[in-house]
Design a protein around this motif. Structure first.
Motif, short mmCIF file in Angstrom:
data_model
loop_
_atom_site.label_atom_id
_atom_site.label_comp_id
_atom_site.label_asym_id
_atom_site.label_seq_id
_atom_site.Cartn_x
_atom_site.Cartn_y
_atom_site.Cartn_z
N PHE A 242 0.93 -1.30 0.08
CA PHE A 242 -0.02 0.02 -0.09
C PHE A 242 0.87 1.36 0.05
O PHE A 242 1.80 1.38 0.84
N CYS A 243 0.78 2.26 -0.94
CA CYS A 243 1.49 3.35 -0.92
C CYS A 243 0.55 4.66 -1.09
O CYS A 243 1.02 5.59 -1.78
N GLY A 244 -0.59 4.54 -0.62
CA GLY A 244 -1.61 5.53 -0.87
C GLY A 244 -1.55 6.52 0.38
O GLY A 244 -0.80 6.38 1.42
N ASP A 245 -2.54 7.48 0.28
CA ASP A 245 -2.85 8.31 1.34
C ASP A 245 -4.03 7.93 2.24
O ASP A 245 -4.64 6.84 2.05
N ASP A 246 -4.74 8.65 3.05
CA ASP A 246 -5.87 8.44 3.94
C ASP A 246 -6.98 8.09 3.15
O ASP A 246 -7.67 7.22 3.44
N LEU A 247 -7.24 8.77 1.91
CA LEU A 247 -8.38 8.44 1.20
C LEU A 247 -8.43 6.96 0.63
O LEU A 247 -9.20 6.33 0.51
N GLY A 248 -7.19 6.80 0.04
CA GLY A 248 -6.63 5.49 -0.58
C GLY A 248 -7.07 4.38 0.56
O GLY A 248 -7.49 3.45 0.25
N HIS A 249 -6.49 4.63 1.95
CA HIS A 249 -6.63 3.53 3.07
C HIS A 249 -8.13 3.39 3.29
O HIS A 249 -8.43 2.22 3.40
N ARG A 250 -8.93 4.49 3.11
CA ARG A 250 -10.35 4.59 3.68
C ARG A 250 -11.04 3.49 2.43
O ARG A 250 -11.95 2.60 2.58
N GLN A 251 -10.62 3.79 1.10
CA GLN A 251 -11.19 2.96 0.12
C GLN A 251 -10.66 1.37 0.11
O GLN A 251 -11.77 0.61 -0.23
N LEU A 252 -9.40 1.33 0.69
CA LEU A 252 -9.03 -0.17 0.65
C LEU A 252 -9.74 -0.65 1.71
O LEU A 252 -10.24 -1.77 1.42
N LEU A 253 -10.01 -0.19 2.78
CA LEU A 253 -10.70 -0.74 4.03
C LEU A 253 -12.20 -1.12 3.64
O LEU A 253 -12.71 -2.11 3.82
N ARG A 254 -12.82 -0.13 2.89
CA ARG A 254 -14.04 -0.27 2.60
C ARG A 254 -14.34 -1.67 1.60
O ARG A 254 -15.23 -2.47 1.72
N ALA A 255 -13.34 -1.61 0.53
CA ALA A 255 -13.27 -2.80 -0.51
C ALA A 255 -12.90 -4.17 0.29
O ALA A 255 -13.49 -5.24 -0.07
N LEU A 256 -12.21 -3.85 1.25
CA LEU A 256 -11.92 -5.21 2.23
C LEU A 256 -13.01 -5.73 2.76
O LEU A 256 -13.32 -6.90 3.06
N ASP A 257 -13.68 -4.78 3.40
CA ASP A 257 -14.92 -5.22 4.28
C ASP A 257 -15.90 -5.70 3.25
O ASP A 257 -16.72 -6.85 3.55
N GLU A 258 -16.10 -5.26 2.04
CA GLU A 258 -17.24 -5.73 1.16
C GLU A 258 -16.76 -7.17 0.60
O GLU A 258 -17.42 -8.07 0.54
#
Length: 357
Positions: free
Chosen positions: A105-121
């Motif tokens: 993972f090389c993103g920012d806070d927004l990218g992290h939130r997107q990652l977690l949302r996709a992971l939860d899904e």
């Protein structure tokens, strides 16, 4: 480089989404039931028990004594290498289907939130691992390292930075975990496994003599372990339509031999040692020069550590206490003396009739 040819069938099966059903799982099941291998839920990715590791380490000691007179330089690397060195190696030209890259993972806070949302899904959508979405990986980017495909690969750029080889060339002893993307039910085809290699850099004559010597010594070790063996001409599993042409050329030039032992594959024997002459391939890529300025040639012998260990369990049984006395004496006794004695007998048998003592 040491790429053992029975990877080809698994790669072809993986390309069609098949988990190599032709390989009988019986021996794998026995190993798992005995606790020698530990199931992780992923084909070809296993934990190892204390007993398995003890056998492998004692085998490792025997290999050390087998090559001690060569006075090799001992180098150990982690199971990852620089991506630029990997790119320069031309591995992807021949084996893109086996390679493993490392992403992070090389993103920012927004990218992290997107990652977690996709992971939860992904985790909520299905109970099946195979049906999970990998959308969260959109936030991953390639790092500057890749998984090591063969133990010798990190050596060549290191040797190049040292300048010209000494007149006697160099011999390197290397051991590393390696990765090949070839999931399979055959325990002889692991995705993560260890290779012990002796690598020779020098003139063509020096490395060809080295390879022949190790064909003899590798055969000696397997004979001392009382395992059935066959040494045969081989080729690497080059990828794609043009791969057959390259493989045919490799065989025509007798660049690769393998020591084969029956393990678990009902279709044939498994390559447990590999004896490879690379010609000046790696010397030219990394501009490794001999003392006289000529491009260095290289060769290697690769010991498949898990495969030889599996062969011991396959042919001598899962209880090491019941293995043949001479095998136990070699591995758990005076290993150095046993190897030395075997070497003496081998050299004596190689002398022409009438030769002096």
């Amino acid at each position: 480089m040491n790429t053992m040819t029975d990877t080809a069938a698994a790669a072809a099966a993986a390309a069609h989404g098949v988990a190599d059903a032709s390989a009988a799982p019986d021996f794998r099941d026995e190993l798992l039931a005995a606790g020698l291998l530990i199931d992780t839920g992923e084909n070809g990715l296993y934990g190892r028990s204390q007993i398995f590791e003890d056998v492998l380490e004692r085998l490792n000691v025997a290999i050390t004594h087998l090559g001690a007179d060569q006075q090799p330089e001992v180098l150990r690397f982690p199971p990852a290498m620089r991506r630029t060195d990997f790119e320069d190696s031309e591995y992807l030209k021949s084996f893109p289907n086996l390679a493993g890259t490392i992403h992070s993972f090389c993103g920012d806070d927004l990218g992290h939130r997107q990652l977690l949302r996709a992971l939860d899904e992904a985790t909520a959508a299905s109970d099946s691992d195979d049906e999970r979405s990998d959308a969260w990986m959109a936030q991953q980017k390639p790092t500057r390292v890749v998984l090591t495909p063969a133990a010798c690969y990190p050596i060549y750029p290191v040797m190049a930075r040292r300048g010209p080889l000494p007149v006697e060339g160099r011999t390197i002893d290397v051991l590393s975990y390696c990765f090949r993307h070839e999931p399979s039910l055959d325990p002889g085809r692991m995705q993560m496994f260890r290779q012990r290699e002796y690598v020779r850099l020098g003139s063509a004559d020096q490395v060809m003599a080295f390879r022949q010597m190790w064909i003899e010594r590798g055969s000696l070790l397997v004979t001392l372990l009382q395992l059935p063996l066959e040494v045969d001409l081989a080729n690497d599993p080059f990828f794609g339509r043009g791969g057959k042409i390259v493989a045919d050329s490799q065989r025509a030039q007798a660049l690769k031999f393998e020591l084969l032992i029956p393990i678990a594959d009902p279709r044939g024997k498994t390559a447990c040692l590999s004896f490879n002459y690379h010609m000046d391939h790696f010397g030219a890529i990394w501009k490794i020069a001999c003392e006289d300025g000529a491009v260095a040639h290289t060769a290697c012998v690769g010991f498949g550590m898990e495969r030889i260990t599996l062969a011991l369990f396959r042919h001598h049984g899962l209880d090491v206490n019941k293995w043949p006395g001479d095998v136990r004496a070699l591995l758990w006794g005076d290993t150095e003396a046993r190897v030395a004695q075997g070497m003496q007998v081998m050299l004596a048998n190689a002398q022409p009739t009438g030769a002096g003592a």
